[in-house]
Motif scaffolding. Structure first.
Motif, PDB file in Angstrom:
ATOM      1  N   GLN A   1      29.073  44.411  34.094  1.00 26.21           N
ATOM      2  CA  GLN A   1      28.759  45.697  34.714  1.00 26.21           C
ATOM      3  C   GLN A   1      28.068  45.544  36.073  1.00 26.21           C
ATOM      4  N   HIS A   2      27.121  44.589  36.171  1.00 28.66           N
ATOM      5  CA  HIS A   2      26.378  44.431  37.422  1.00 28.66           C
ATOM      6  C   HIS A   2      27.312  44.120  38.586  1.00 28.66           C
ATOM      7  N   ASP A   3      28.262  43.207  38.377  1.00 31.17           N
ATOM      8  CA  ASP A   3      29.205  42.827  39.443  1.00 31.17           C
ATOM      9  C   ASP A   3      30.057  44.017  39.874  1.00 31.17           C
ATOM     10  N   PHE A   4      30.481  44.824  38.907  1.00 31.59           N
ATOM     11  CA  PHE A   4      31.351  45.954  39.235  1.00 31.59           C
ATOM     12  C   PHE A   4      30.577  47.061  39.947  1.00 31.59           C
ATOM     13  N   TYR A   5      29.357  47.323  39.501  1.00 32.24           N
ATOM     14  CA  TYR A   5      28.557  48.336  40.200  1.00 32.24           C
ATOM     15  C   TYR A   5      28.270  47.904  41.646  1.00 32.24           C
ATOM     16  N   TYR A   6      28.041  46.631  41.830  1.00 31.62           N
ATOM     17  CA  TYR A   6      27.813  46.114  43.180  1.00 31.62           C
ATOM     18  C   TYR A   6      29.077  46.276  44.034  1.00 31.62           C
TER      19      TYR A   6
ATOM     20  N   ARG B   1      37.578  46.636  46.678  1.00 29.08           N
ATOM     21  CA  ARG B   1      36.776  45.584  46.031  1.00 29.08           C
ATOM     22  C   ARG B   1      36.819  45.718  44.515  1.00 29.08           C
ATOM     23  N   PHE B   2      36.778  46.961  44.026  1.00 32.64           N
ATOM     24  CA  PHE B   2      36.824  47.182  42.580  1.00 32.64           C
ATOM     25  C   PHE B   2      38.123  46.628  41.997  1.00 32.64           C
ATOM     26  N   LYS B   3      39.244  46.933  42.636  1.00 29.00           N
ATOM     27  CA  LYS B   3      40.535  46.496  42.092  1.00 29.00           C
ATOM     28  C   LYS B   3      40.696  44.988  42.183  1.00 29.00           C
ATOM     29  N   ASN B   4      40.211  44.390  43.266  1.00 25.94           N
ATOM     30  CA  ASN B   4      40.274  42.924  43.378  1.00 25.94           C
ATOM     31  C   ASN B   4      39.419  42.254  42.311  1.00 25.94           C
ATOM     32  N   LEU B   5      38.243  42.830  42.035  1.00 28.80           N
ATOM     33  CA  LEU B   5      37.365  42.269  41.019  1.00 28.80           C
ATOM     34  C   LEU B   5      37.974  42.425  39.627  1.00 28.80           C
ATOM     35  N   ALA B   6      38.640  43.549  39.385  1.00 31.76           N
ATOM     36  CA  ALA B   6      39.290  43.767  38.091  1.00 31.76           C
ATOM     37  C   ALA B   6      40.347  42.697  37.831  1.00 31.76           C
ATOM     38  N   ILE B   7      41.048  42.284  38.897  1.00 31.45           N
ATOM     39  CA  ILE B   7      42.048  41.223  38.754  1.00 31.45           C
ATOM     40  C   ILE B   7      41.367  39.892  38.449  1.00 31.45           C
ATOM     41  N   ARG B   8      40.301  39.586  39.201  1.00 27.66           N
ATOM     42  CA  ARG B   8      39.601  38.296  39.012  1.00 27.66           C
ATOM     43  C   ARG B   8      38.961  38.202  37.639  1.00 27.66           C
ATOM     44  N   LYS B   9      38.456  39.319  37.127  1.00 26.31           N
ATOM     45  CA  LYS B   9      37.781  39.310  35.828  1.00 26.31           C
ATOM     46  C   LYS B   9      38.744  39.576  34.667  1.00 26.31           C
TER      47      LYS B   9
END
Length: 286
Positions: free
Chosen positions: A232-237, A247-255
């Motif tokens: 959660q912390h990474d996504f809120y950031y 950034r949210f969509k790129n992080l969703a792919i990485r995670k």
């Protein structure tokens, strides 16, 4: 074979096909004057005319209709090239016309038959498709009113791909989605211009939920709350500041939670779409 709206480049071939079909019936091939100008005799009156063309782009069938003073239409010029008969072309032409007339909300279709035994095939053909003779040489088919229901998935898909230069609406008469971009209307078979659209807006056309109604940022926040605390912390950031969506969509792919995100978003859009349909008395099918 395909059925298309008449274009003037097919005029001579259409006339030749009709004369040939009449000759094959044992009739003296006379020219129907309406065929010389389909535009003024059909399209300019708000009516329609279709032709069937083969793989060589030759006319092999035709049908048209004119509206009358009641809530019905009269069919004209249902002909099929003699060498192409009994291949279902006549049935497809008739179905094309009937489906279109139903969308217009008409209640009946009439047919004027020729006099004499040479037209016995026409009587058999129309009888097979639900027409009855109510006067000498006149047949009629009463139409069941077509109930238009919105396809919910079509609405959800359109809500998900909106962009600023294009606005999307529901046509309440047909339950179809139409889009307007640069004062041009896309997605409707009706002959309607932008000025007419503006006059009918609110009565016939309703804007679908836009990006502000949907609020994808809020959906992202709700999704983050479903994730493990460690993520959660990474996504809120990621969703702070400019570029949050990227950034949210790129992080969703990485995670490796991209599939979960799209499934979650789909359900949220579905919820919004259903609430919008209920608020606007729009009947839908899931």
């Amino acid at each position: 074979m395909k059925i298309i709206k008449f274009e003037n480049k097919y005029r001579d071939d259409l006339i030749f096909m009709v004369l040939e079909a009449k000759n094959a019936l044992g009739l003296i091939p006379g020219l129907n004057m309406d065929l010389l100008d389909i535009k003024s005799n059909y399209f300019d009156k708000g009516d329609m005319f279709w032709i069937a063309v083969d793989e060589c782009d030759r006319v092999v069938g035709s049908i048209g209709f004119n509206s009358d003073n009641t809530n019905g239409v009269t069919l004209h010029r249902l002909f099929v090239k003699y060498s192409m008969k009994r291949q279902g072309i006549g049935t497809e032409l008739l179905k094309t016309a009937e489906d279109y007339v139903k969308k217009l909300g008409k209640e009946a279709i009439y047919v004027n038959l020729g006099v004499g035994e040479k037209w016995f095939e026409s009587r058999i053909f129309y009888s097979k498709h639900g027409y009855t003779e109510y006067q000498p040489n006149r047949m009629k088919k009463t139409l069941k009113k077509m109930k238009h229901v919105l396809n919910l998935q079509d609405l959800i898909d359109q809500m998900d791909i909106q962009f600023d230069e294009c606005d999307t609406y529901i046509d309440k008469e047909t339950m179809c989605l139409i889009s307007i971009m640069d004062d041009k209307i896309y997605g409707t078979e009706d002959i309607i211009d932008y000025d007419e659209f503006e006059e009918l807006y609110g009565d016939r056309f309703i804007a679908i939920p836009n990006k502000y109604d949907i609020n994808e940022y809020s959906i992202m926040e709700d999704f983050i709350e479903t994730l493990p605390d460690s993520l959660q912390h990474d996504f809120y950031y990621a969703i702070n500041g400019k570029g949050a969506f990227r950034r949210f969509k790129n992080l969703a792919i990485r995670k490796n939670v991209e599939k979960q995100w799209y499934e979650f978003k789909e359900q949220k859009l579905k919820q919004i779409a259903i609430e919008w349909c209920l608020d606007n008395d729009i009947e839908y099918e899931d």
